[in-house]
Design a protein around this motif. Structure first.
Motif, short mmCIF file in Angstrom:
data_model
loop_
_atom_site.label_atom_id
_atom_site.label_comp_id
_atom_site.label_asym_id
_atom_site.label_seq_id
_atom_site.Cartn_x
_atom_site.Cartn_y
_atom_site.Cartn_z
N UNK A 142 0.83 -1.20 0.00
CA UNK A 142 0.00 0.00 0.00
C UNK A 142 0.87 1.26 0.00
N UNK A 143 1.90 1.24 0.84
CA UNK A 143 2.78 2.41 0.93
C UNK A 143 3.60 2.59 -0.34
N UNK A 144 4.04 1.50 -0.93
CA UNK A 144 4.80 1.58 -2.17
C UNK A 144 3.98 2.26 -3.25
N UNK A 145 2.73 1.85 -3.40
CA UNK A 145 1.89 2.44 -4.44
C UNK A 145 1.64 3.92 -4.15
N UNK A 146 1.51 4.28 -2.87
CA UNK A 146 1.33 5.68 -2.50
C UNK A 146 2.55 6.50 -2.92
N UNK A 147 3.74 6.00 -2.60
CA UNK A 147 4.95 6.74 -2.93
C UNK A 147 5.23 6.78 -4.42
N UNK A 148 4.85 5.72 -5.14
CA UNK A 148 5.00 5.75 -6.60
C UNK A 148 4.21 6.93 -7.19
N UNK A 149 2.99 7.11 -6.71
CA UNK A 149 2.18 8.24 -7.18
C UNK A 149 2.83 9.57 -6.85
N UNK A 150 3.35 9.68 -5.61
CA UNK A 150 4.00 10.92 -5.18
C UNK A 150 5.21 11.23 -6.06
N UNK A 151 6.06 10.23 -6.26
CA UNK A 151 7.30 10.46 -7.01
C UNK A 151 7.04 10.70 -8.50
N UNK A 152 6.02 10.07 -9.04
CA UNK A 152 5.68 10.33 -10.44
C UNK A 152 5.25 11.78 -10.63
N UNK A 153 4.51 12.31 -9.66
CA UNK A 153 4.12 13.73 -9.72
C UNK A 153 5.34 14.63 -9.66
N UNK A 154 6.32 14.27 -8.83
CA UNK A 154 7.54 15.07 -8.70
C UNK A 154 8.37 15.01 -9.98
#
Length: 510
Positions: free
Chosen positions: A90-102
Protein backbone atom coordinates in the motif's frame (compact mmCIF):
# COMPACT_ATOMS: atom_id res chain seq x y z
CA UNK A 1 -23.94 -52.32 -24.75
CA UNK A 2 -26.14 -50.69 -22.15
CA UNK A 3 -23.78 -51.85 -19.37
CA UNK A 4 -20.76 -50.37 -21.18
CA UNK A 5 -22.58 -47.14 -21.83
CA UNK A 6 -23.57 -46.94 -18.16
CA UNK A 7 -19.98 -47.40 -17.00
CA UNK A 8 -18.77 -44.70 -19.42
CA UNK A 9 -21.39 -42.26 -18.10
CA UNK A 10 -20.30 -42.84 -14.49
CA UNK A 11 -16.63 -42.34 -15.41
CA UNK A 12 -17.48 -39.13 -17.27
CA UNK A 13 -19.34 -37.76 -14.27
CA UNK A 14 -16.37 -38.50 -11.99
CA UNK A 15 -13.96 -36.73 -14.35
CA UNK A 16 -16.21 -33.67 -14.66
CA UNK A 17 -16.62 -33.43 -10.89
CA UNK A 18 -12.85 -33.75 -10.37
CA UNK A 19 -12.16 -31.00 -12.90
CA UNK A 20 -14.77 -28.74 -11.31
CA UNK A 21 -13.26 -29.37 -7.85
CA UNK A 22 -9.77 -28.60 -9.15
CA UNK A 23 -11.02 -25.40 -10.76
CA UNK A 24 -12.63 -24.39 -7.46
CA UNK A 25 -9.32 -24.92 -5.63
CA UNK A 26 -7.50 -22.78 -8.21
CA UNK A 27 -10.10 -20.00 -7.85
CA UNK A 28 -9.83 -20.06 -4.05
CA UNK A 29 -6.05 -19.94 -4.24
CA UNK A 30 -6.15 -17.04 -6.72
CA UNK A 31 -8.61 -15.08 -4.57
CA UNK A 32 -6.39 -15.66 -1.52
CA UNK A 33 -3.26 -14.42 -3.29
CA UNK A 34 -4.96 -11.30 -4.65
CA UNK A 35 -7.02 -10.23 -1.63
CA UNK A 36 -4.95 -11.46 1.30
CA UNK A 37 -1.37 -11.55 0.08
CA UNK A 38 -1.64 -8.42 -2.06
CA UNK A 39 -0.40 -10.16 -5.26
CA UNK A 40 2.53 -11.85 -3.50
CA UNK A 41 3.08 -15.49 -2.75
CA UNK A 42 5.18 -16.71 0.15
CA UNK A 43 6.99 -20.01 -0.13
CA UNK A 44 5.81 -22.67 2.28
CA UNK A 45 2.27 -21.33 2.45
CA UNK A 46 -0.44 -23.98 2.02
CA UNK A 47 -2.12 -21.91 -0.68
CA UNK A 48 1.10 -21.06 -2.50
CA UNK A 49 1.48 -23.71 -5.21
CA UNK A 50 4.09 -21.82 -7.25
CA UNK A 51 6.53 -19.61 -5.36
CA UNK A 52 8.27 -17.00 -7.53
CA UNK A 53 11.55 -17.70 -5.78
CA UNK A 54 11.16 -21.15 -4.33
CA UNK A 55 14.84 -21.53 -3.61
CA UNK A 56 15.49 -18.02 -2.29
CA UNK A 57 14.47 -16.20 0.90
CA UNK A 58 13.70 -12.88 -0.86
CA UNK A 59 10.66 -11.99 -2.91
CA UNK A 60 9.59 -9.69 -5.69
CA UNK A 61 6.72 -7.25 -5.85
CA UNK A 62 4.37 -6.66 -8.75
CA UNK A 63 3.80 -2.93 -9.33
CA UNK A 64 2.83 -0.51 -12.05
CA UNK A 65 5.80 0.72 -14.06
CA UNK A 66 6.25 4.47 -14.35
CA UNK A 67 4.40 6.01 -17.26
CA UNK A 68 3.75 2.73 -19.06
CA UNK A 69 0.57 1.76 -17.31
CA UNK A 70 1.55 -1.91 -17.40
CA UNK A 71 2.51 -4.17 -14.54
CA UNK A 72 5.68 -6.11 -14.22
CA UNK A 73 7.61 -8.06 -11.65
CA UNK A 74 10.30 -5.96 -9.94
CA UNK A 75 13.94 -6.90 -10.18
CA UNK A 76 14.42 -5.65 -6.61
CA UNK A 77 14.41 -8.45 -4.05
CA UNK A 78 12.72 -7.90 -0.72
CA UNK A 79 12.90 -9.17 2.80
CA UNK A 80 10.25 -11.93 3.20
CA UNK A 81 8.45 -9.99 5.94
CA UNK A 82 8.11 -6.91 3.75
CA UNK A 83 7.11 -8.97 0.71
CA UNK A 84 4.26 -10.59 2.63
CA UNK A 85 2.91 -7.31 4.08
CA UNK A 86 -0.14 -5.71 2.41
CA UNK A 87 0.77 -2.49 4.24
CA UNK A 88 4.16 -2.43 2.52
CA UNK A 89 2.47 -2.76 -0.88
CA UNK A 90 0.00 0.00 0.00
CA UNK A 91 2.78 2.41 0.93
CA UNK A 92 4.80 1.58 -2.17
CA UNK A 93 1.89 2.44 -4.44
CA UNK A 94 1.33 5.68 -2.50
CA UNK A 95 4.95 6.74 -2.93
CA UNK A 96 5.00 5.75 -6.60
CA UNK A 97 2.18 8.24 -7.18
CA UNK A 98 4.00 10.92 -5.18
CA UNK A 99 7.30 10.46 -7.01
CA UNK A 100 5.68 10.33 -10.44
CA UNK A 101 4.12 13.73 -9.72
CA UNK A 102 7.54 15.07 -8.70
CA UNK A 103 9.02 13.78 -11.95
CA UNK A 104 6.31 15.54 -13.93
CA UNK A 105 7.04 18.78 -12.03
CA UNK A 106 10.76 18.49 -12.79
CA UNK A 107 11.98 17.99 -9.20
CA UNK A 108 13.10 14.40 -9.76
CA UNK A 109 14.36 12.31 -12.70
CA UNK A 110 15.60 8.78 -13.27
CA UNK A 111 19.22 9.93 -13.10
CA UNK A 112 18.85 11.55 -9.66
CA UNK A 113 21.03 10.10 -6.93
CA UNK A 114 18.40 9.88 -4.19
CA UNK A 115 18.18 9.43 -0.42
CA UNK A 116 15.17 8.63 1.77
CA UNK A 117 15.47 9.53 5.44
CA UNK A 118 14.41 7.54 8.52
CA UNK A 119 12.61 4.84 6.53
CA UNK A 120 12.35 1.58 8.54
CA UNK A 121 11.24 -0.75 5.72
CA UNK A 122 12.25 1.31 2.69
CA UNK A 123 8.89 1.53 0.93
CA UNK A 124 9.83 4.93 -0.51
CA UNK A 125 13.19 3.61 -1.72
CA UNK A 126 11.48 0.65 -3.38
CA UNK A 127 9.01 3.01 -5.08
CA UNK A 128 11.86 5.13 -6.45
CA UNK A 129 13.58 2.11 -7.93
CA UNK A 130 10.31 0.88 -9.41
CA UNK A 131 9.85 4.08 -11.42
CA UNK A 132 13.42 3.94 -12.71
CA UNK A 133 15.37 5.95 -10.10
CA UNK A 134 17.82 3.11 -9.59
CA UNK A 135 20.48 5.01 -7.62
CA UNK A 136 18.36 5.26 -4.47
CA UNK A 137 18.98 4.29 -0.86
CA UNK A 138 17.35 4.82 2.52
CA UNK A 139 18.75 5.20 6.03
CA UNK A 140 17.44 4.09 9.41
CA UNK A 141 18.95 3.23 12.77
CA UNK A 142 18.50 -0.45 11.85
CA UNK A 143 19.47 -1.49 8.33
CA UNK A 144 16.99 -3.36 6.13
CA UNK A 145 19.07 -4.42 3.14
CA UNK A 146 19.09 -4.08 0.21
CA UNK A 147 16.95 -0.93 0.46
CA UNK A 148 18.01 0.63 3.78
CA UNK A 149 21.44 1.09 5.33
CA UNK A 150 22.37 2.15 8.83
CA UNK A 151 22.16 5.89 9.52
CA UNK A 152 20.17 8.67 11.15
CA UNK A 153 18.51 11.75 9.70
CA UNK A 154 20.53 14.07 11.93
CA UNK A 155 23.77 12.13 11.41
CA UNK A 156 24.04 10.84 7.86
CA UNK A 157 26.89 8.47 6.87
CA UNK A 158 27.58 10.31 3.59
CA UNK A 159 29.97 12.92 2.20
CA UNK A 160 29.05 16.54 1.50
CA UNK A 161 27.13 17.26 -1.73
CA UNK A 162 26.26 13.62 -2.41
CA UNK A 163 22.60 13.59 -3.44
CA UNK A 164 20.48 15.23 -6.14
CA UNK A 165 17.23 14.43 -4.32
CA UNK A 166 16.46 13.90 -0.63
CA UNK A 167 13.07 12.77 0.66
CA UNK A 168 11.67 12.78 4.20
CA UNK A 169 8.26 11.15 4.36
CA UNK A 170 5.56 10.10 6.80
CA UNK A 171 6.03 13.05 9.17
CA UNK A 172 9.49 11.90 10.24
CA UNK A 173 10.72 15.46 10.81
CA UNK A 174 7.61 16.22 12.90
CA UNK A 175 8.64 13.55 15.40
CA UNK A 176 12.33 14.39 15.53
CA UNK A 177 13.76 16.06 18.64
CA UNK A 178 16.78 17.21 16.64
CA UNK A 179 15.09 19.19 13.87
CA UNK A 180 17.92 21.70 13.49
CA UNK A 181 20.55 18.95 13.06
CA UNK A 182 18.17 17.10 10.74
CA UNK A 183 17.86 20.14 8.48
CA UNK A 184 21.57 20.88 8.71
CA UNK A 185 22.50 17.38 7.53
CA UNK A 186 20.15 17.67 4.57
CA UNK A 187 21.84 20.93 3.62
CA UNK A 188 25.24 19.28 3.93
CA UNK A 189 24.61 16.15 1.83
CA UNK A 190 22.35 17.75 -0.81
CA UNK A 191 24.11 18.93 -3.95
CA UNK A 192 23.78 22.54 -5.10
CA UNK A 193 20.67 22.81 -7.30
CA UNK A 194 19.37 19.61 -5.67
CA UNK A 195 15.84 19.23 -4.30
CA UNK A 196 14.57 18.23 -0.86
CA UNK A 197 10.96 17.13 -0.39
CA UNK A 198 9.44 16.82 3.08
CA UNK A 199 6.06 15.41 4.11
CA UNK A 200 4.74 16.97 7.32
CA UNK A 201 1.45 17.00 9.15
CA UNK A 202 1.80 20.66 10.17
CA UNK A 203 -0.34 23.04 8.16
CA UNK A 204 -0.51 26.30 10.16
CA UNK A 205 1.38 29.33 8.87
CA UNK A 206 3.50 29.72 12.01
CA UNK A 207 4.98 26.22 11.73
CA UNK A 208 5.37 26.61 7.95
CA UNK A 209 7.48 29.75 8.33
CA UNK A 210 9.48 28.15 11.14
CA UNK A 211 10.10 25.21 8.83
CA UNK A 212 11.38 27.43 6.00
CA UNK A 213 13.72 29.27 8.41
CA UNK A 214 15.04 25.94 9.63
CA UNK A 215 16.18 25.06 6.10
CA UNK A 216 18.27 28.16 5.55
CA UNK A 217 20.36 26.20 3.04
CA UNK A 218 17.50 26.14 0.57
CA UNK A 219 14.91 28.18 -1.25
CA UNK A 220 11.21 27.38 -0.97
CA UNK A 221 9.77 26.21 -4.31
CA UNK A 222 6.25 24.90 -3.78
CA UNK A 223 3.86 23.10 -1.46
CA UNK A 224 0.65 21.14 -1.73
CA UNK A 225 -1.71 19.11 0.46
CA UNK A 226 -3.24 15.70 -0.13
CA UNK A 227 -4.58 12.67 1.74
CA UNK A 228 -2.09 10.39 3.46
CA UNK A 229 -2.10 6.60 3.61
CA UNK A 230 -2.72 5.95 7.32
CA UNK A 231 -4.24 7.44 10.46
CA UNK A 232 -0.86 8.66 11.77
CA UNK A 233 -0.68 11.20 8.95
CA UNK A 234 -4.18 11.50 7.46
CA UNK A 235 -3.36 14.78 5.72
CA UNK A 236 0.04 15.40 4.13
CA UNK A 237 1.62 18.81 3.61
CA UNK A 238 4.33 18.36 0.99
CA UNK A 239 7.03 21.05 0.88
CA UNK A 240 9.59 21.26 -1.94
CA UNK A 241 12.84 23.24 -1.56
CA UNK A 242 15.93 23.72 -3.69
CA UNK A 243 19.52 24.18 -2.59
CA UNK A 244 20.55 27.34 -4.38
CA UNK A 245 24.29 27.37 -3.65
CA UNK A 246 26.89 25.36 -1.78
CA UNK A 247 26.59 27.09 1.57
CA UNK A 248 27.20 26.24 5.18
CA UNK A 249 24.35 26.37 7.65
CA UNK A 250 24.41 29.72 9.42
CA UNK A 251 25.16 29.54 13.10
CA UNK A 252 24.02 31.91 15.81
CA UNK A 253 27.37 33.69 15.50
CA UNK A 254 26.54 34.73 11.94
CA UNK A 255 25.41 38.38 12.08
CA UNK A 256 22.94 37.82 9.26
CA UNK A 257 20.98 35.38 11.41
CA UNK A 258 20.25 38.05 14.03
CA UNK A 259 18.10 41.14 14.13
CA UNK A 260 20.09 44.13 12.99
CA UNK A 261 20.58 47.19 15.15
CA UNK A 262 17.45 49.30 15.08
CA UNK A 263 13.78 48.48 14.94
CA UNK A 264 12.66 45.22 13.38
CA UNK A 265 9.58 44.19 11.48
CA UNK A 266 7.53 41.37 13.00
CA UNK A 267 6.38 39.08 10.15
CA UNK A 268 2.75 38.90 9.17
CA UNK A 269 2.26 35.28 10.22
CA UNK A 270 3.07 36.28 13.81
CA UNK A 271 0.70 39.21 13.60
CA UNK A 272 -2.08 36.85 12.50
CA UNK A 273 -1.80 35.03 15.83
CA UNK A 274 -2.70 38.23 17.65
CA UNK A 275 -6.22 37.99 16.25
CA UNK A 276 -6.66 34.82 18.33
CA UNK A 277 -5.15 36.27 21.52
CA UNK A 278 -7.23 37.14 24.57
CA UNK A 279 -8.30 40.82 24.73
CA UNK A 280 -6.46 43.23 26.99
CA UNK A 281 -8.23 44.44 30.12
CA UNK A 282 -9.22 47.95 29.09
CA UNK A 283 -10.66 49.22 32.37
CA UNK A 284 -8.49 49.49 35.46
CA UNK A 285 -9.34 46.66 37.90
CA UNK A 286 -10.65 47.77 41.28
CA UNK A 287 -9.14 44.63 42.79
CA UNK A 288 -6.06 43.99 40.62
CA UNK A 289 -4.71 41.29 42.93
CA UNK A 290 -7.79 39.25 41.94
CA UNK A 291 -8.57 40.37 38.37
CA UNK A 292 -5.03 40.08 36.97
CA UNK A 293 -4.40 36.73 38.63
CA UNK A 294 -7.62 35.31 37.21
CA UNK A 295 -6.73 36.65 33.78
CA UNK A 296 -4.08 33.92 33.37
CA UNK A 297 -6.99 31.50 32.86
CA UNK A 298 -7.98 33.43 29.73
CA UNK A 299 -4.53 33.44 28.16
CA UNK A 300 -4.29 31.97 24.65
CA UNK A 301 -0.82 30.48 24.64
CA UNK A 302 1.05 30.56 21.35
CA UNK A 303 1.89 26.87 21.69
CA UNK A 304 -1.83 26.08 21.95
CA UNK A 305 -2.55 27.96 18.71
CA UNK A 306 0.33 26.75 16.52
CA UNK A 307 2.83 23.94 16.05
CA UNK A 308 6.20 24.98 17.50
CA UNK A 309 8.02 21.85 16.36
CA UNK A 310 10.31 23.31 13.69
CA UNK A 311 12.61 25.30 15.95
CA UNK A 312 16.30 25.13 16.69
CA UNK A 313 16.10 25.58 20.47
CA UNK A 314 13.39 26.20 23.05
CA UNK A 315 14.18 28.94 25.56
CA UNK A 316 12.39 30.37 28.58
CA UNK A 317 13.77 33.63 30.01
CA UNK A 318 12.47 34.63 33.44
CA UNK A 319 13.39 38.28 34.06
CA UNK A 320 12.91 38.92 37.75
CA UNK A 321 12.69 35.23 38.59
CA UNK A 322 12.88 35.53 42.40
CA UNK A 323 12.89 32.03 43.95
CA UNK A 324 13.14 28.84 41.88
CA UNK A 325 9.71 27.77 43.09
CA UNK A 326 8.11 31.05 42.06
CA UNK A 327 7.12 31.39 38.39
CA UNK A 328 9.57 28.80 37.01
CA UNK A 329 8.13 25.84 38.91
CA UNK A 330 4.65 26.99 39.89
CA UNK A 331 3.73 28.31 36.45
CA UNK A 332 6.09 27.58 33.55
CA UNK A 333 6.98 23.97 34.35
CA UNK A 334 3.48 23.02 35.45
CA UNK A 335 1.17 25.06 33.25
CA UNK A 336 2.83 26.32 30.08
CA UNK A 337 1.99 23.98 27.12
CA UNK A 338 5.41 22.88 25.84
CA UNK A 339 4.37 20.31 23.18
CA UNK A 340 6.82 17.82 24.76
CA UNK A 341 9.78 20.11 24.05
CA UNK A 342 12.67 20.57 26.48
CA UNK A 343 13.35 24.22 27.26
CA UNK A 344 16.62 25.86 28.26
CA UNK A 345 15.73 28.09 31.20
CA UNK A 346 17.49 31.36 32.07
CA UNK A 347 16.67 32.85 35.47
CA UNK A 348 17.63 36.54 35.78
CA UNK A 349 17.57 37.54 39.44
CA UNK A 350 19.72 40.21 41.08
CA UNK A 351 18.70 39.51 44.68
CA UNK A 352 21.47 37.31 46.11
CA UNK A 353 19.07 35.95 48.74
CA UNK A 354 17.62 33.62 46.07
CA UNK A 355 20.85 32.57 44.35
CA UNK A 356 21.59 29.42 46.36
CA UNK A 357 18.31 27.86 45.19
CA UNK A 358 19.61 27.61 41.63
CA UNK A 359 22.96 25.93 42.29
CA UNK A 360 21.79 22.35 41.79
CA UNK A 361 18.98 22.90 39.28
CA UNK A 362 19.61 21.11 36.00
CA UNK A 363 18.58 22.88 32.83
CA UNK A 364 18.46 26.26 34.58
CA UNK A 365 21.12 28.95 34.11
CA UNK A 366 21.17 31.72 36.71
CA UNK A 367 22.22 35.22 35.71
CA UNK A 368 22.81 36.92 39.12
CA UNK A 369 22.46 40.44 37.74
CA UNK A 370 19.82 43.04 37.05
CA UNK A 371 18.37 43.29 33.54
CA UNK A 372 19.05 46.85 32.42
CA UNK A 373 19.64 49.03 29.34
CA UNK A 374 23.44 49.09 29.66
CA UNK A 375 26.28 47.46 31.56
CA UNK A 376 26.78 49.43 34.79
CA UNK A 377 26.62 49.21 38.58
CA UNK A 378 23.22 50.00 40.08
CA UNK A 379 21.75 50.83 43.45
CA UNK A 380 18.66 48.72 43.91
CA UNK A 381 16.05 49.07 46.61
CA UNK A 382 15.22 45.95 48.60
CA UNK A 383 11.81 46.05 50.21
CA UNK A 384 10.39 44.01 53.06
CA UNK A 385 6.80 44.56 54.01
CA UNK A 386 6.49 45.13 57.77
CA UNK A 387 5.05 42.16 59.62
CA UNK A 388 5.60 39.78 56.69
CA UNK A 389 7.96 37.15 58.10
CA UNK A 390 7.86 35.07 54.91
CA UNK A 391 10.93 36.25 53.04
CA UNK A 392 9.80 34.49 49.83
CA UNK A 393 6.62 36.56 49.55
CA UNK A 394 7.49 39.67 51.53
CA UNK A 395 10.83 40.48 49.90
CA UNK A 396 10.87 42.55 46.72
CA UNK A 397 13.57 44.04 44.51
CA UNK A 398 13.70 46.10 41.39
CA UNK A 399 13.40 49.86 41.73
CA UNK A 400 16.52 51.69 40.61
CA UNK A 401 16.41 54.55 43.04
CA UNK A 402 17.40 55.49 46.57
CA UNK A 403 15.58 53.81 49.42
CA UNK A 404 12.47 55.52 50.67
CA UNK A 405 10.48 54.99 53.78
CA UNK A 406 6.79 55.31 54.26
CA UNK A 407 3.80 53.66 52.67
CA UNK A 408 4.15 50.63 54.92
CA UNK A 409 7.45 49.64 53.31
CA UNK A 410 10.83 49.43 54.99
CA UNK A 411 13.67 49.79 52.49
CA UNK A 412 17.37 49.06 52.29
CA UNK A 413 19.76 49.28 49.37
CA UNK A 414 22.17 46.96 47.67
CA UNK A 415 24.76 47.66 44.98
CA UNK A 416 24.53 45.16 42.14
CA UNK A 417 25.67 44.79 38.55
CA UNK A 418 23.28 45.62 35.74
CA UNK A 419 23.72 44.30 32.19
CA UNK A 420 22.43 45.22 28.76
CA UNK A 421 19.57 42.75 28.51
CA UNK A 422 18.77 43.45 24.85
CA UNK A 423 22.38 42.90 23.83
CA UNK A 424 22.57 39.66 25.86
CA UNK A 425 19.37 38.39 24.24
CA UNK A 426 20.69 39.05 20.72
CA UNK A 427 23.86 37.11 21.54
CA UNK A 428 22.02 34.19 23.17
CA UNK A 429 19.12 33.32 20.88
CA UNK A 430 18.32 33.53 17.16
CA UNK A 431 15.20 33.87 15.06
CA UNK A 432 15.24 30.08 14.64
CA UNK A 433 14.71 29.59 18.38
CA UNK A 434 11.37 29.56 20.19
CA UNK A 435 11.66 32.12 23.00
CA UNK A 436 9.19 32.74 25.83
CA UNK A 437 9.85 35.61 28.26
CA UNK A 438 8.25 36.47 31.59
CA UNK A 439 9.14 39.94 32.92
CA UNK A 440 8.45 41.15 36.46
CA UNK A 441 10.95 43.94 37.21
CA UNK A 442 9.18 46.32 39.56
CA UNK A 443 8.67 49.16 37.11
CA UNK A 444 11.88 48.78 35.08
CA UNK A 445 9.76 47.45 32.21
CA UNK A 446 9.26 51.07 31.11
CA UNK A 447 13.01 51.16 30.41
CA UNK A 448 13.59 47.60 29.15
CA UNK A 449 10.70 47.28 26.67
CA UNK A 450 11.61 50.44 24.69
CA UNK A 451 15.22 49.23 24.61
CA UNK A 452 14.15 45.85 23.21
CA UNK A 453 12.11 47.60 20.52
CA UNK A 454 14.88 50.07 19.70
CA UNK A 455 17.51 47.36 19.20
CA UNK A 456 15.23 44.94 17.37
CA UNK A 457 15.71 42.31 20.08
CA UNK A 458 11.95 42.20 20.62
CA UNK A 459 11.62 40.29 17.33
CA UNK A 460 13.58 37.39 18.83
CA UNK A 461 10.85 36.81 21.43
CA UNK A 462 7.84 34.76 20.40
CA UNK A 463 5.69 35.28 23.49
CA UNK A 464 5.83 37.75 26.40
CA UNK A 465 4.21 37.59 29.84
CA UNK A 466 4.59 41.07 31.30
CA UNK A 467 3.64 42.41 34.70
CA UNK A 468 3.26 46.15 34.45
CA UNK A 469 3.66 48.08 37.72
CA UNK A 470 1.49 51.15 38.38
CA UNK A 471 -0.05 53.01 41.31
CA UNK A 472 -2.69 50.38 41.83
CA UNK A 473 -5.37 50.32 44.50
CA UNK A 474 -4.07 48.83 47.73
CA UNK A 475 -5.50 45.66 49.19
CA UNK A 476 -5.00 46.87 52.73
CA UNK A 477 -6.51 50.29 52.34
CA UNK A 478 -9.67 50.73 50.20
CA UNK A 479 -9.61 53.91 48.13
CA UNK A 480 -5.85 54.42 48.59
CA UNK A 481 -3.33 53.93 45.80
CA UNK A 482 0.14 52.50 46.29
CA UNK A 483 2.83 55.20 46.46
CA UNK A 484 5.49 52.73 45.29
CA UNK A 485 5.02 53.40 41.55
CA UNK A 486 4.29 56.60 39.65
CA UNK A 487 2.91 55.14 36.42
CA UNK A 488 -0.84 54.87 35.86
CA UNK A 489 -2.86 51.91 34.58
CA UNK A 490 -3.43 53.86 31.37
CA UNK A 491 0.32 54.03 30.78
CA UNK A 492 0.59 50.29 31.36
CA UNK A 493 -2.23 49.69 28.88
CA UNK A 494 -0.42 51.85 26.32
CA UNK A 495 2.71 49.72 26.81
CA UNK A 496 0.79 46.51 26.12
CA UNK A 497 -0.95 48.01 23.10
CA UNK A 498 2.31 49.27 21.62
CA UNK A 499 3.72 45.74 21.76
CA UNK A 500 0.67 44.17 20.15
CA UNK A 501 0.59 46.84 17.47
CA UNK A 502 4.13 45.78 16.59
CA UNK A 503 3.00 42.15 16.29
CA UNK A 504 4.33 40.95 19.66
CA UNK A 505 2.13 38.38 21.42
CA UNK A 506 2.11 39.87 24.93
CA UNK A 507 -0.09 38.86 27.86
CA UNK A 508 -0.97 40.73 31.05
CA UNK A 509 0.83 39.03 33.93
CA UNK A 510 -0.07 39.56 37.58
Amino acid sequence: MELVAGKFGVFRNVVVRFLLFSLLIVIIRFAYVITIRGESCVAGDDFCFFSATASAGNHNLVTAAAGGGHTGRSSVTLNPTAAASPEFHKRVMFYITVFQDLIVDGFLNTQSKSLCLETPAGEDVYALREIGVEDSVGIFKKAMKPLVVNGLGFRQPFEDNTFDFIFSGNGVLDRSDKTASFASEIGRTLKPEGYVVVHTGSIDTYSFNSFIRLFNCCKFISSREFDGFDSDLPRVHEIVMKKEIDMKIRSKTDPSSKSSVGSCSVPGYKQELLKKAEPLIESEPLKPWITLKRNIENVKYLSSMADIGFKNRYVYVDVGARSYGSSIVSWFKKQYPKQNKTFDIYAIEADKHFHDQYKSKKGVTLLPYAAWVRNESLVFEINQTPGDENVETGRGMGRIQAAKTGGGIVGSTDVIQGFDFADWLKNTVTENDFVVMKMDVEGTEFDLIPRLIETGAICLIDEVFLECHYNRWQKCCPGVRSPKYQKSYGQCLDLFKSLRQRGVLVHQWW
